[in-house]
Design a protein around this motif. Structure first.
Motif, PDB file in Angstrom:
ATOM      1  N   SER A  61      -6.036  -4.870  -9.037  1.00 17.03           N
ATOM      2  CA  SER A  61      -6.309  -4.990  -7.607  1.00 17.03           C
ATOM      3  C   SER A  61      -6.512  -6.464  -7.265  1.00 17.03           C
ATOM      4  N   GLY A  82       1.058   3.521  -3.282  1.00 17.83           N
ATOM      5  CA  GLY A  82       0.601   4.873  -2.978  1.00 17.83           C
ATOM      6  C   GLY A  82       1.641   5.919  -3.341  1.00 17.83           C
ATOM      7  N   ARG A 116      -7.141  -5.739   2.143  1.00 18.18           N
ATOM      8  CA  ARG A 116      -7.182  -4.452   2.839  1.00 18.18           C
ATOM      9  C   ARG A 116      -6.168  -3.483   2.239  1.00 18.18           C
ATOM     10  N   ALA A 117      -5.005  -3.997   1.867  1.00 18.13           N
ATOM     11  CA  ALA A 117      -3.991  -3.141   1.239  1.00 18.13           C
ATOM     12  C   ALA A 117      -4.489  -2.610  -0.097  1.00 18.13           C
ATOM     13  N   ALA A 157       0.830  -1.210   0.000  1.00 20.92           N
ATOM     14  CA  ALA A 157       0.000   0.000   0.000  1.00 20.92           C
ATOM     15  C   ALA A 157       0.863   1.257   0.000  1.00 20.92           C
ATOM     16  N   ALA A 183      -6.952   0.176   0.403  1.00 23.13           N
ATOM     17  CA  ALA A 183      -6.292   1.437   0.755  1.00 23.13           C
ATOM     18  C   ALA A 183      -5.702   2.103  -0.486  1.00 23.13           C
ATOM     19  N   THR A 233     -11.435  -7.581  -1.418  1.00 23.78           N
ATOM     20  CA  THR A 233     -11.017  -6.183  -1.340  1.00 23.78           C
ATOM     21  C   THR A 233     -11.977  -5.337  -0.513  1.00 23.78           C
ATOM     22  N   PRO A 259     -11.782  -2.404   3.276  1.00 25.21           N
ATOM     23  CA  PRO A 259     -11.033  -2.010   4.477  1.00 25.21           C
ATOM     24  C   PRO A 259     -11.243  -2.934   5.663  1.00 25.21           C
ATOM     25  N   ALA A 290      -8.513   3.586  -2.581  1.00 24.50           N
ATOM     26  CA  ALA A 290      -9.008   4.822  -1.979  1.00 24.50           C
ATOM     27  C   ALA A 290      -8.057   5.980  -2.274  1.00 24.50           C
ATOM     28  N   ARG A 291      -6.770   5.713  -2.189  1.00 25.95           N
ATOM     29  CA  ARG A 291      -5.772   6.753  -2.480  1.00 25.95           C
ATOM     30  C   ARG A 291      -5.846   7.161  -3.944  1.00 25.95           C
TER      31      ARG A 291
END
Length: 283
Positions: free
Chosen positions: A93, A75, A109-110, A71, A113, A99, A101, A116-117
């Protein structure tokens, strides 16, 4: 593009070359097997190399292997791309069942994230969420050649997808990303199959009986550890099988691959035929 030497990346490279696209391939390795394509050395944890790689780029293909800092690494590339004026990122993904949070998979979860970023970055974006790769079966080839399919599932269903189809879908989006802005695509094959179904397809393809053997989660973990997998990969494969055994959505078939590539997604029978020698086809 990232991951040029990976399972998906190699096919994306081929697709871009066939389409005459101008692109920059990045990798941590020295060469792309079977190609003399110039590569740019980039390490996602090295910001200087990331900034250099995305300079002057319009579209980024973002895909990397599982890593505890995935992540953070992806990111960082998203941030560098936004600063460099990149227009669009196509991200590979994890499947939608994994997938989120609050999902029980650390990899899922990674990815959530990172997604979302990406959504908050101001960039154009497209997300591809693949189901279980057919290519994962290649890692089981020694057992399959001996007549067994070891999987830590019972009668749970999977909509396995050929990574070559994921690459074809990614290539289609990379060539013309604008119509795919802010879209999430489910990458599946055309069938919803139990492990027994998979074993049947393998049996036909290799010309000998292959039977599903149910592994316990501890057997799955210890087998991965004996193969040299780090602890976080061992945890990943166990979490994934736990999730697959609880969430029926991993067996749902999507038409997104067909919509993106203009043909039906590849069947498991075709995949097995293409790799029959690896699986030890009977004479």
């Amino acid at each position: 593009m990232t991951g040029a030497t990976g399972t998906i990346g190699r096919s994306v490279v081929s697709g871009l070359i066939d389409g005459g696209a101008e692109f920059r391939a990045t990798t941590r390795r020295d060469a792309l097997p079977g190609s003399d394509l110039p590569l740019v050395r980039m390490e996602l944890s090295d910001r200087e190399s990331v900034v250099a790689a995305v300079a002057g780029v319009d579209v980024v293909f973002l895909n990397s292997s599982q890593h505890p800092e995935m992540a953070v690494h992806q990111g960082g590339l998203i941030d560098a791309a936004a600063e460099a004026g990149v227009r669009h990122i196509v991200k590979v993904s994890a499947g939608s069942a994994a997938t989120g949070p609050d999902k029980p998979s650390w990899v899922g979860r990674a990815h959530a994230a990172i997604e979302a970023r990406l959504s908050a970055s101001g960039l154009g974006w497209t997300v591809l969420r693949p189901n279980y790769f057919m290519q994962n079966l290649l890692g089981l080839a020694p057992a399959i050649s001996e007549g067994t399919l070891p999987m830590a599932l019972d009668d749970h269903r999977l909509a396995l997808v050929d990574a070559r189809d994921i690459a074809a879908a990614a290539t289609a989006v990379l060539r013309d990303p604008l119509p795919h802005h802010a879209r999430v695509y489910e990458m599946t094959g055309p069938e919803s199959l139990t492990p027994a179904d998979i074993a049947d397809r393998l049996s036909v393809g290799v010309g000998r009986r292959v039977a599903h053997v149910r592994l316990t989660l501890e057997e799955l973990r210890s087998g991965a550890a004996r193969a040299g997998a780090p602890e976080w990969i061992c945890r990943h494969v166990v979490e994934l099988m736990q999730l697959y055994s609880r969430d029926e959505s991993v067996g749902a078939v999507s038409q997104d691959v067909e919509r993106l590539i203009g043909r039906a997604s590849s069947s498991l029978a075709k995949f097995v035929a293409d790799h029959a020698s690896t699986f030890g086809r009977a004479a």
